[in-house]
Design a protein around this motif. Sequence first.
Motif, short mmCIF file in Angstrom:
data_model
loop_
_atom_site.label_atom_id
_atom_site.label_comp_id
_atom_site.label_asym_id
_atom_site.label_seq_id
_atom_site.Cartn_x
_atom_site.Cartn_y
_atom_site.Cartn_z
N ASP B 104 -49.21 11.53 -22.86
CA ASP B 104 -49.61 12.93 -22.80
C ASP B 104 -50.43 13.32 -24.03
O ASP B 104 -51.29 14.19 -23.97
CB ASP B 104 -48.39 13.84 -22.67
N TRP B 107 -53.97 10.94 -23.61
CA TRP B 107 -54.90 11.40 -22.57
C TRP B 107 -55.31 12.86 -22.78
O TRP B 107 -56.18 13.36 -22.05
CB TRP B 107 -54.26 11.26 -21.18
N GLY B 108 -54.65 13.54 -23.69
CA GLY B 108 -54.97 14.95 -23.91
C GLY B 108 -54.34 15.87 -22.88
O GLY B 108 -54.62 17.07 -22.85
N THR B 109 -53.47 15.31 -22.03
CA THR B 109 -52.88 16.12 -20.95
C THR B 109 -51.79 17.05 -21.46
O THR B 109 -51.43 18.00 -20.76
CB THR B 109 -52.31 15.20 -19.85
N ARG B 111 -51.97 19.24 -23.88
CA ARG B 111 -52.48 20.59 -24.10
C ARG B 111 -52.69 21.31 -22.76
O ARG B 111 -52.46 22.50 -22.64
CB ARG B 111 -53.77 20.57 -24.93
N VAL B 112 -53.11 20.55 -21.74
CA VAL B 112 -53.32 21.16 -20.42
C VAL B 112 -51.97 21.63 -19.85
O VAL B 112 -51.86 22.73 -19.31
CB VAL B 112 -53.98 20.14 -19.47
N LEU B 113 -50.96 20.78 -20.01
CA LEU B 113 -49.62 21.13 -19.51
C LEU B 113 -49.04 22.32 -20.27
O LEU B 113 -48.44 23.21 -19.66
CB LEU B 113 -48.69 19.94 -19.70
N LEU B 114 -49.22 22.31 -21.59
CA LEU B 114 -48.61 23.37 -22.40
C LEU B 114 -49.31 24.72 -22.21
O LEU B 114 -48.71 25.75 -22.50
CB LEU B 114 -48.61 22.98 -23.88
N ILE B 115 -50.54 24.70 -21.73
CA ILE B 115 -51.19 25.97 -21.39
C ILE B 115 -50.50 26.56 -20.15
O ILE B 115 -50.23 27.75 -20.07
CB ILE B 115 -52.71 25.77 -21.13
N ARG B 116 -50.16 25.71 -19.19
CA ARG B 116 -49.48 26.16 -17.97
C ARG B 116 -48.02 26.47 -18.23
O ARG B 116 -47.44 27.36 -17.61
CB ARG B 116 -49.59 25.12 -16.86
N ALA B 117 -47.38 25.66 -19.07
CA ALA B 117 -45.95 25.83 -19.33
C ALA B 117 -45.71 25.64 -20.83
O ALA B 117 -45.46 24.54 -21.28
CB ALA B 117 -45.16 24.81 -18.52
N PRO B 118 -45.80 26.74 -21.60
CA PRO B 118 -45.80 26.57 -23.07
C PRO B 118 -44.44 26.31 -23.71
O PRO B 118 -44.39 26.12 -24.92
CB PRO B 118 -46.38 27.90 -23.56
N ILE B 298 -51.06 21.10 -31.40
CA ILE B 298 -51.48 20.14 -30.38
C ILE B 298 -53.00 20.10 -30.37
O ILE B 298 -53.66 21.06 -29.97
CB ILE B 298 -50.96 20.53 -28.98
N GLY B 300 -56.66 17.57 -29.75
CA GLY B 300 -57.34 17.04 -28.59
C GLY B 300 -56.91 15.64 -28.23
O GLY B 300 -55.93 15.13 -28.76
N ALA B 301 -57.65 15.05 -27.30
CA ALA B 301 -57.34 13.70 -26.84
C ALA B 301 -57.51 12.72 -27.98
O ALA B 301 -58.34 12.90 -28.87
CB ALA B 301 -58.25 13.31 -25.69
#
Lengths: 302, 302
Positions: B104, B107-109, B111-118, B298, B300-301
Motif C-alpha cells: 500500500d 503502490w501509493g494506494t 493515500r487513495v484509501l485514506l482519502i476514502r477512509a481516513p 503519507i 507519494g508512491a
Amino acid sequence: MSTQIVVQTEALTKRYGKLVAVDQLCLRISRGEVFGLLGPNGAGKTTTIAMLLGLVRPSAGRAVVLGHDIQAAPAAALRRVGAMIESPAFYPYLSGYDNLRVLARAGGLPTTRIAPVLELVELTARARDRVRVYSQGMRQRLAIAAALLPDPELIILDEPTNGLDPAGTAEIRALIRALAAGGRTIVLCSHILHEVEQLCGRVAILKAGRLVAEGAVAALLQRGQGLRLRVEGDVAQAVALAAALPWVTGVRQTDGVLLVDAPAERAAELNAHLTRAGVLVAEIGAQEHSLEQFFLEVTGDH
Amino acid sequence: MKVLTNLFAAEWLKLRTRPLAWVLLAAFLSLLALYLGLWALVLALQEGVLARGDLRLELLSAAQIVQIRRQLSFPGVFGAVLGQLNSVGGILAVILAAGALGSDFGWGTLRVLLIRAPARGAYLLAKLLALLLALLIGTLAGLALGALIALAAGATLGLPSSLAAGDLLALVVGVARGLYVILPYVLATLACAAFGRSVLAGVGGGLIFLALDVSAGSLGSLGVVNDLVLVLVNLLLQPNINRLVMMNAELFGLDQSVLAGGLDLATLPSPLQATLVVAAYCALFGYGAWRALARRDIGGAG
C-alpha cells in the motif's frame, strides 16, 4: 465559516526540519469555483493538497474542508471529497472495476456508483481488465473515476491530464467543465497553464511555499496588461517621457520595444504625448499577458 | 464499527484476490505435504513396508517412531499440522503481512484509501483481521490436507487411528492457539512495514526478528545456571512461544521434545506466563505499527 466557503486554510504551514514546504498559507475557495493551484516544482502545491486531504499533518495553522476541520474530523471533512493526488495509484493485480470496488467498500459507498463513473470516463469496455495492462491515459481516467466515486461536492485534481493524448486531454477538460457546471467545486493543480487559463475562474500561485498571487484569472491577466510600442530616435527620451505620465506605473525596455504599464485605452494619448515631444512612434498596441507570462513574472522563473 | 466493517471488506477483497496470498498458501501446503510425506517415508523404511518386511532401515529410536506414528494418524496429525503452522507458517505469514501493508506504501494506494477512509487505526485493524482470516483459512486447508495424508498413511502403513468429539473441540483450541502464536510476528512485521514504508522493510524486519527470536530460544538452557537468569530468559518471546507450541502438540498426544532434541521442557515458562508475555509483545508491536502509521505523513508512491 460560511457554508459557501468549501475550503479554507488559516496560516497553514508545513515544515520538514528546516525546510518550510508551505508557509502561512491562507486560502478561501467558494462553492462552485474552479480554482487553480499553481507553482513551480517544489512550490508546495502537493503538500498543500495532502494537508487538505488529511494525509500530511500541518506543522501549524489549520484547514477546514466542507465545514469540518480536517485534523479534528477527517471522516466528516472527506465524505464528499474526491481526489486524485500525484500519480494514479492502483492495485495492479486487480481490474479497474475491482479497484473501484475496494475504494467503494472502504468508504462505505454503494457499488452501484461504480458503473456510472466508469461510463463517465469511458472505461466501461476495459473495466474488467487488470490495471497492470492499462495505459497511462487509462490509469489517469480511472483515477478520475475513483475521485468521482463518492459523488463529491469538492474534487481535487492533481495534474489530471498528465499522460493523456490530445483527444483524451480534451475529453478530460470537457469533463471538468461539465462537473463544474453541475455546481461542484474543483481544485485543479496543473503545470499546463494554458489549461488552467481555460478552466479556472480563480488561481493561487505558490512559490517556495508562499502565496505570491491570488485572484480571478481575468483580473490577474488585466493586471499584466499594458502598451507595447516601438519608437524611432531617442529611446531613452521616450522612456523618460512615458514614465512622467501620471497614469503610467512602469516602463521597461526590451529589444528596442517599450513595455508601458498603462491602461490600453490610453494608447492614443500616449502616442500624442510622445509625438508632441518629437519622438516618432512607429508602432503602438495593447500588450496582453497570458497566464504563463504572469506566472513567470510572479515566480521569477524567466 | 461500521468503518471497521467497511475497511475489513475492502482489505479482504484485496487479500483474497492477491496472487501472492495464493502462492504462499500453495507453498505452505506443499511444504506440509513434504514434511508429512517424509515422515511417512521414514516410517515406511523403518517398518520395511516398502520392501514387504525384507529390509528395515532403523533410522530413529523407538520413542521417535512412536511420535511419528502419532503425527501421521488421528488426532496427532492435527498437532503436526499446527506445529508446521507455527514454524514454516510463521515465515510465510511474515511475507504475507509485509506484502499486505508494504504494498500500500509502494503502490501509493495507501493515500487513495485514506482519502476514502481516513481512520488509520481502523485501517490497520481491518488489515490485521483480514490477515488473520487468511491465516485461518490457510490453517484449515492445512488441516484438511493433513487429514487426507493421515487417511492415506493409515491405509498404507496400518496406523491406528481414533477421532473423538473432544478432539474436534481440542482442534478449535489448537487453531486459536496456533494463530495466537503467529500474531506477534505478524504485528512486528506490520510495525516494520509501517515504519519503513515498504514491503522490503516489512519482510526484512519480520524475518530478522523471527530469526533472532528463534536464536534467543536457545538461551533457555542458561536458565539452569541461575533462577534470575531463567526469569529473564523467559521474558523473551521465544520460550513463551515454545510453551504454547508445546501445549498444542500435547493437546493431540504429541511430545515435541522427542523430535526436537534441544527443547528443555523444565525451563519453559508456565502456560499463564506464556499467554501473558505473548499478549504483551503483541500489544507492543501493535502499538508500534499503529504509531508508525498514525503519526506519520503519507507521501507519494515509492
